[in-house]
Design an enzyme around this catalytic site. Structure first.
Site, PDB file in Angstrom:
ATOM      1  N   LYS A  81       0.854  -1.187   0.000  1.00 11.44           N
ATOM      2  CA  LYS A  81       0.000   0.000   0.000  1.00 11.44           C
ATOM      3  C   LYS A  81       0.890   1.237   0.000  1.00 11.44           C
ATOM      4  O   LYS A  81       1.929   1.261   0.678  1.00 11.44           O
ATOM      5  CB  LYS A  81      -0.876  -0.049   1.249  1.00 11.44           C
ATOM      6  CG  LYS A  81      -1.939   1.007   1.394  1.00 11.44           C
ATOM      7  CD  LYS A  81      -2.736   0.686   2.665  1.00 11.44           C
ATOM      8  CE  LYS A  81      -3.845   1.682   2.925  1.00 11.44           C
ATOM      9  NZ  LYS A  81      -4.610   1.293   4.148  1.00 11.44           N
ATOM     10  N   SER A 155      -9.297   1.071   3.469  1.00 14.06           N
ATOM     11  CA  SER A 155      -8.558   1.946   2.571  1.00 14.06           C
ATOM     12  C   SER A 155      -7.538   1.205   1.724  1.00 14.06           C
ATOM     13  O   SER A 155      -7.012   1.745   0.757  1.00 14.06           O
ATOM     14  CB  SER A 155      -7.854   3.035   3.389  1.00 14.06           C
ATOM     15  OG  SER A 155      -6.929   2.464   4.313  1.00 14.06           O
ATOM     16  N   SER A 179      -9.371  -1.365   7.531  1.00  8.57           N
ATOM     17  CA  SER A 179      -8.859  -1.238   6.169  1.00  8.57           C
ATOM     18  C   SER A 179      -8.161  -2.487   5.651  1.00  8.57           C
ATOM     19  O   SER A 179      -7.955  -2.631   4.452  1.00  8.57           O
ATOM     20  CB  SER A 179      -7.881  -0.058   6.085  1.00  8.57           C
ATOM     21  OG  SER A 179      -8.558   1.141   6.364  1.00  8.57           O
TER      22      SER A 179
END
Length: 610
Positions: A81, A155, A179
């Protein structure tokens, strides 16, 4: 003809096996070429590796391997990420105005590279890891991997997407409010949200620094656990003030039929399909576990505190001057949330912290009565169009069963749980107290094997992992038992009452002799190693939490003790040994091959004489 460079949908074991065939670099080059070709239309990626960097990484790994290093992830590609640093790569947190060039790897990335993994790309996210939707990014919304009209979840949207589509076998995300779990549930993959402080957050752009976790996405539970253990490293990260040492007291597996708490009243916000899918999963769970309904009010109140309380100010702090100097660079939904942090006072924080502690204590007490909690990963899913109309309300709904987890210091594992009638995935999440990550994973593997769902969105069939020799669980000692501590025997409770778990039944090397000791209650054997005329003796291997090992040994009477025992495959584990002097009055029962056979023979003799 099968193309050896075609890697779509490969899991970790596939990659580990294939990268030994001499075509490892070519395989990575082929993968990168495909990813770059599709990069413009694939919003899951923010950045991809350069060919020259990929080749240099491979050459370094080859040199290390030739020097004799063991690289368990040799040449395995992975993604992270883009709020996690990688040396020489920009870190954007999905905000170009915030971007900076990372000077060193985040600790988790360094650990994975040390294990031989190769970073192939950085993935899209809800900006500054603020959101559970996967739409709050200037790089574009990441669509659901099953139906592009729906959200991917966030996320960690990009990381979940690239794993679900089988582009890489695993990816790192982060998890503050869910997330690392919601995107797993929406994309039919596994999301491991570790105990806070197990995986270092050094080199991670903070969302709420006191709550953040680095999470792992994979196609299988086995892969997620293996990656997490490697990413965690051997010792806590001294550069991360939130890193913690494993207490070595927690169970390493759930019982054969665990007691799982489940909310007495479940909320699905009118989503009948998700409700029906969870009802099916619940029925499947009841074949593996006892479900116990509990009052969920403390969990719900704590979940609400995350965004309605002063922890929002941590997100405000993380953005620094950008919030005032360039607010237009921030996604409108993110800005609306994060800008509220300035409204909280120190008094607000302490009032909320006191309430958090009270609720956490209630939750810990409730979980002490069961082995784990099971909840829907998300109560509902929304289309991209719906999310545009109600970006905050629907995001909040997604966090119903996730937002409380880090506030209460819990571990969690998101698992695939079948499909809705419209073909979208549904998920369940197992939640337990801190440091039960491996215990959840052990049950998660059982669940995934029973479900046997396709892997992610790849349509590849799930196959039961091969029976590889597993090392002792972190924080546990592997112990071989040969007699009264065997399953079903009188002293087995001394193991189970200390949260030990059975690993496997096996045999010793063929140089042991087994004796029935005289005048012992309950009857006990003596195992001794001999120079010749030995035999293989049946034993059970148990993983015992290390902090309980001393108390267990304290209960062992003379002439027995604990020493090193060699198994038939050459492994050396701790096991019961016997003082030679006691063998003078003992009965040699080696020919029976194990203690159970001896007890069975004794029982036959008793029945015959009765």
């Amino acid at each position: 003809m099968h193309n050896p460079l075609q890697t779509s949908g490969w899991n970790l074991a596939d990659w580990q096996a294939a990268q030994k065939d001499g075509q490892g670099l070519q395989r990575l080059q082929a993968l990168l070429a495909v990813l770059k070709k599709d990069q413009e239309k694939d919003t899951a990626w923010i950045a991809l590796a350069e060919v020259s960097g990929l080749e240099a990484d491979w050459q370094q790994l080859e040199a290390r391997q030739q020097a004799g290093e063991t690289l368990p992830l040799m040449g395995v590609p992975f993604a992270i990420k883009d709020n996690i640093d990688a040396k020489g790569w920009p870190t954007t947190a999905a905000c170009p105005a915030f971007s900076y060039q990372a000077e060193k790897d985040a600790q988790v990335v360094a650990e994975l590279k040390q294990a031989g993994a190769i970073l192939i790309g950085k993935t899209n996210l809800d900006q500054f890891a603020t959101g559970l939707v996967g739409t709050r990014s200037p790089y574009g919304a990441v669509p659901n991997s099953f139906n592009p009209d729906y959200v991917s979840g966030g996320s960690s949207s990009g990381s979940a997407s690239v794993v679900a589509r089988g582009l890489v076998p695993f990816a790192l995300g982060t998890d503050t409010a869910g997330s690392g779990r919601v995107p797993a549930g929406f994309n039919n993959i596994v999301g491991l949200k570790p105990t806070r402080g197990w995986l270092s957050t050094s080199g991670v752009v903070p969302a709420c620094r006191t709550l953040d976790c680095v999470s792992v996405f994979a196609l299988t539970v086995e892969d997620a656990l293996q990656v997490a253990e490697l990413a965690a490293g051997a010792t806590p990260d001294a550069s991360d003030p939130w890193s913690r040492t494993h207490p070595q007291t927690t169970p390493v597996a759930l019982p054969e039929r665990p007691r799982l708490a489940i909310p007495a009243n479940l909320e699905f916000f009118g989503d009948r399909q998700m409700q029906t899918a969870f009802a099916k999963a619940r029925a499947e769970l009841e074949t593996l576990a006892e479900l116990v309904e509990i009052d969920f009010s403390a969990f719900s109140e704590l979940a609400a505190l995350l965004y309605q309380g002063p922890w929002v100010a941590e997100r405000t702090h993380a953005l620094g001057s950008l919030l005032d100097q360039d607010p237009s660079a921030i996604d409108p939904s993110v800005y609306k949330i994060v800008s509220q942090g300035v409204d909280f006072s120190a008094l607000d924080y302490f009032a909320a912290e006191y309430r958090r502690q009270e609720l956490s204590r209630q939750i810990q007490q409730q979980l002490a009565e069961v082995d784990a909690l099971v909840v829907p990963t998300s109560p509902t899913i929304r289309t991209l169009a719906e999310m545009e109309k109600e970006p905050l309300v629907y995001n909040s709904q997604f966090g119903t069963y996730t937002n409380f987890t880090n506030l209460a210091d819990l571990s969690a594992l998101a698992l695939p749980a079948g499909f809705r009638d419209d073909g979208l995935p549904a998920g369940i999440t197992l939640i337990a107290t801190a440091w039960q990550d491996r215990a959840l994973a052990e049950f998660g593997q059982r669940w995934q094997a029973q479900q046997a769902l396709p892997l992610g969105a790849t349509q590849r069939e799930y196959s039961t992992p091969s029976q590889r020799i597993r090392p002792p669980a972190p924080g546990a000692v592997r112990l071989a038992v040969v007699g009264a501590h065997l399953t079903g025997m009188p002293l087995n409770f001394q193991l189970t009452s200390r949260d030990a778990r059975l690993v496997e039944a096996t045999e010793t090397a063929a140089d042991y002799r087994l004796y029935a000791l005289a005048n012992t209650t309950p009857p006990k054997p003596g195992l001794v190693k001999v120079a010749d005329q030995g035999a293989a003796i049946k034993v059970e291997l148990w993983d015992l939490p290390l902090a309980h090992f001393g108390a267990f040994v304290e209960e062992i009477p003379q002439p027995l003790g604990i020493g090193n025992l060699t198994l038939k495959d050459g492994r050396v584990v701790k096991g019961f040994i016997c003082e030679p002097l006691a063998l003078q009055s003992a009965t040699d029962i080696t020919h029976l091959g194990g203690w159970r056979a001896y007890i069975a023979e004794l029982n036959k003799q008793k029945e015959a004489s009765a």
